[in-house]
Each structure stands twice: as structure tokens, then as C-alpha cells.
Write an enzyme that holds these catalytic residues in place. Structure first.
Site, short mmCIF file in Angstrom:
data_model
loop_
_atom_site.label_atom_id
_atom_site.label_comp_id
_atom_site.label_asym_id
_atom_site.label_seq_id
_atom_site.Cartn_x
_atom_site.Cartn_y
_atom_site.Cartn_z
N VAL A 112 1.43 -3.49 4.18
CA VAL A 112 1.32 -4.68 5.02
C VAL A 112 2.52 -5.62 4.92
O VAL A 112 2.59 -6.62 5.63
CB VAL A 112 0.02 -5.47 4.72
N TYR A 140 -4.31 4.71 7.95
CA TYR A 140 -5.63 4.08 8.10
C TYR A 140 -6.36 4.58 9.34
O TYR A 140 -6.32 5.76 9.66
CB TYR A 140 -5.51 2.56 8.08
N SER A 189 0.80 -1.23 0.00
CA SER A 189 0.00 0.00 0.00
C SER A 189 0.83 1.28 0.00
O SER A 189 0.27 2.38 -0.19
CB SER A 189 -0.96 0.01 1.20
N TYR A 249 -3.83 -3.40 -9.99
CA TYR A 249 -3.61 -3.01 -8.59
C TYR A 249 -2.77 -4.05 -7.86
O TYR A 249 -1.84 -3.72 -7.10
CB TYR A 249 -4.95 -2.80 -7.90
N LYS A 270 0.22 3.39 -3.02
CA LYS A 270 -1.03 4.13 -3.26
C LYS A 270 -0.85 5.64 -3.44
O LYS A 270 -1.41 6.21 -4.39
CB LYS A 270 -2.02 3.84 -2.13
#
Length: 389
Positions: free
Chosen positions: A258, A240, A63, A188, A66
């Protein structure tokens, strides 16, 4: 060992014994990660990077990709068009939650999975191969070297990602995604499986910190406005549903992944990256969070710390009868400012053929301890001394 490297090594040693959390196991390839790995890298404005720990170990970017894909799409399509497809508000929910606006179907922000899939769907490309190639090329420009996809991680993600596929089809039902949702979601997965090191990630963070200019290659990867927009989003949404606690304790725009990576940055100062695979309940690296919390305190990096000036302090130069050059500093000397001062001092000394150099920091209104350590060590190597008494 230079003082900055020693400082970074000491920070890693302080947290090395922490063993809270667990590696991500919902993706089989990530479950195989060596939980003992720990690495840290810092990249400054001139492109110099110091990396310590398991700095050569590659890991999938996950991530952390992103904000960079969001930046590429913002630069290509413009803010208004992108925000038709994705919002910019914190979701307050886990990264894989179905956080969509009731009326529009827009995901809450680009840093949760639904939002990231929507953004990846905006990357130009007629098929999976072309879209994936564009994304990897863009990530490579941020890193300053050619990156590749870990095909085993990609296959593992693709085989265990029915929830993300469901999100893609849900986005297609709202007309947020156009075309085949399969292409967007597989692109993705490949974006998340791109291999990096902590050095790569710190350079990527530095590119955002310095207004879209890669500090190593000098390439203008994105516009300064896009960099500002992305950093703003990271400040509120990057960690998050742990973003509020992060901003309080660390105070840096950041993004986690992660696989255990975290990038953070101090705008106009430097980019930072840390990697440690054990994760907390929010999906953020436990030891990575501790490392960056300590660095924020020791280097005065918190975005809301009080500063008299962020740029290089004011410099005055006097020459004694014996040829000694006395350099006085006023204002604030930050960690990144020390690098700029040293570059200027080297140029002055060479040009003036100075027999002895004295740098007087007593006029500084604010002096960060790490900056003093760097200045003292490097001025000593020039044959000079630092006066701070």
C-alpha cells in the site's frame, strides 16, 4: 543511453500523466507520500539491475514483505507445518478481511493481513526485538544489502492498527498464534515498515525468479522448492481481490504494497519492481499496474505466452576466410536470453581475436523486439552487426 534503459524510460513516460487513485491515508505516515513519484527497476540473471525514474527514493515495503517472510518460514519449518497455520487459497476479499476457515480458524492465505500475521507468528524469537531482527535480516538477504526499519512508519502503523490487533487476538483464540499476540502483530508492523528502493525490490523479485539464489550476491537465500511454492502463491493471491484481472492482463506472479510498490517476476528470466504511491480500489498501485502491463506486452513476459524455449537459443559458429565470425541463432531469443547470448559472444570474440562479428537471427523461431534491440546495440559495441532481414 542503452536500449533497455531507453525502453524503461519510455514506459515510465507513457504512464507519468496518469493520476487515477489516491495515496493510502489510513496510516498517517503513508498519507504524506509524494504522489508524483514513479520508479522502475529490472534485475537480470547475472545480477545486473537497470533502474529508472525516482529509483533512489526509499519507501516502506509494506505487504511486499509477505511472500518473503512466508518463504523464510517455509524454509525453516517445512510446508506441512506452515500449512497447519495458514491456507493457500485466494480469498476473493480485501487484504484486511477476516478470511478464516470456519472449522480451523486458518487464514485463507499468507498474503492477506490475517495470514501474514499468522506467518510472522511462526518466526522464531523470544521477544519482539529478536523476532523483528530475524525478519529484517531475512529481508536483507533477499535484497542483497542491509535494510532498516523506518521507526516513524512503524509508530504510525502501530498507532492506527486496531483491526490487525483484533485479527491477531482472533487467531490466538483459534490457537493459530502461540504466545503473546502483541509480539506477533508488532513484529508484523515492523516488517511492513522496512525501508527499500525499487532496486532492492527488483533484486528480491529476482531471488525468487532464480530459484532462491540472490542474483547479486550469489547467496542461496531459500531452497528452489520454497521459491517455487511462493511464486505459485503469488500467481493466484498476490494482488488481493484483483488477482484474476492481474493474471489476465499482466500474467506475472506479483505482490503489491500500500505504499505503492509492486514486485513481479518472470521465472528464470528476471525480477521487476515499480513504485508509484497512488492506489486503486484493491490497494494496488495504479501507475505501477499500467507500467507492468506494458512491459509484459513489450517483453513477452506473460506466463502463458507461447514459447519454443525459455533458455538461451542454440548457437552455431562459422569462420569466413577473411576472419569474419558468423554466429547463427536458432530457437527463441527472449529478453533474458539476450543477456546470456551476449556474455557468450564476448567470450568467443576475446578468445578468437575476431576482426568482425556477424550475428544471424534469421533462424530464430521467436524473437522478442526488446531482445533484438538489446542484441543489436551490444553487438554494435563489439564492432559487429546483427542480420535479421
Amino acid at each position: 543511453m542503452d536500449p533497455v534503459t531507453q525502453l524503461l524510460e519510455d514506459v515510465l513516460d507513457d504512464v507519468r500523466g496518469e493520476d487515477a487513485g489516491a495515496v493510502a491515508d489510513y496510516i498517517p505516515e503513508l498519507a504524506r507520500a509524494d504522489a508524483s513519484r514513479l520508479a522502475l527497476a529490472v534485475t537480470g540473471p547475472a545480477g545486473g539491475t537497470i533502474a529508472v525514474g525516482d529509483a533512489d527514493a526509499e519507501f516502506s515495503i509494506q505487504s511486499i514483505s509477505k511472500p518473503f517472510v512466508f518463504a523464510l518460514v517455509l524454509d525453516a519449518l517445512g510446508r506441512d507445518e506452515v500449512l497447519r497455520h495458514v491456507g493457500v487459497e485466494p480469498s476473493g476479499e480485501p487484504f484486511n478481511a477476516i478470511s478464516l476457515e470456519e472449522s480451523t480458524g486458518r487464514p485463507a492465505n499468507p498474503l492477506i493481513n490475517a495470514g501474514a500475521i499468522a506467518v510472522t507468528g511462526l518466526v522464531p524469537g523470544t521477544d519482539l526485538e529478536e523476532r523483528s531482527a530475524r525478519i529484517v535480516a531475512g529481508l536483507s538477504a533477499f535484497a542483497g544489502r542491509s535494510l532498516t526499519v523506518d521507526e516513524d512508519v512503524y509508530a504510525s502503523e502501530s498507532a492506527t492498527a486496531e483491526r490487525n490487533r483484533a485479527l491477531a487476538h482472533l487467531l490466538r483464540s483459534y490457537d493459530i498464534l502461540h504466545g503473546d499476540p502483541h509480539v506477533s502483530v508488532e513484529a508484523y508492523f515492523r516488517q511492513c515498515a522496512t525501508l527499500v528502493t525499487v532496486t532492492d525490490v527488483s533484486v528480491m523479485a529476482g531471488t525468487l525468479a532464480f530459484g532462491g539464489r540472490n542474483p547479486v550476491t550469489g547467496e542461496k537465500v531459500i531452497s528452489a522448492r520454497t521459491a517455487r511454492d511462493v511464486v505459485s502463491l503469488m500467481t493466484s493471491c498476490g494482488m488481493y481481490d484483483g488477482s484474476g484481472s492481474w493474471l489476465l492482463r499482466v500474467g506475472l506472479p506479483a505482490k503489491s504494497g500500500v505504499s505503492g510498490g509492486i514486485l513481479a517476476l518472470a521465472p528464470s528470466q528476471f525480477g521487476v519492481a515499480v513504485m508509484s504511491p497512488r492506489l486503486d480500489v484493491h490497494g494496488n498501485s495504479t501507475r505501477g499496474r499500467l507500467v507492468l502491463e506494458r512491459l509484459s506486452d513489450e517483453l513477452g513476459m506473460h506466463v502463458f505466452d507461447q514459447h519454443t524455449a525459455i533458455a538461451t537459443p542454440r548457437v552455431s559458429v562459422e569462420h569466413d576466410s577473411d576472419g569474419t565470425m558468423r554466429v547463427g541463432l536458432e530457437g527463441e531469443l527472449s529478453f533474458s536470453g539476450a543477456e546470456r547470448v551476449l556474455a557468450a559472444l564476448r567470450g568467443i570474440e576475446v578468445a578468437a581475436d575476431v576482426p568482425h562479428l556477424v550475428v544471424d537471427v534469421r533462424g530464430l523461431s521467436q524473437l522478442h523486439p526488446a531482445a533484438l534491440a538489446v542484441l543489436r546495440a551490444q553487438v554494435g559495441r563489439l564492432g559487429g552487426e546483427v542480420r535479421d532481414d
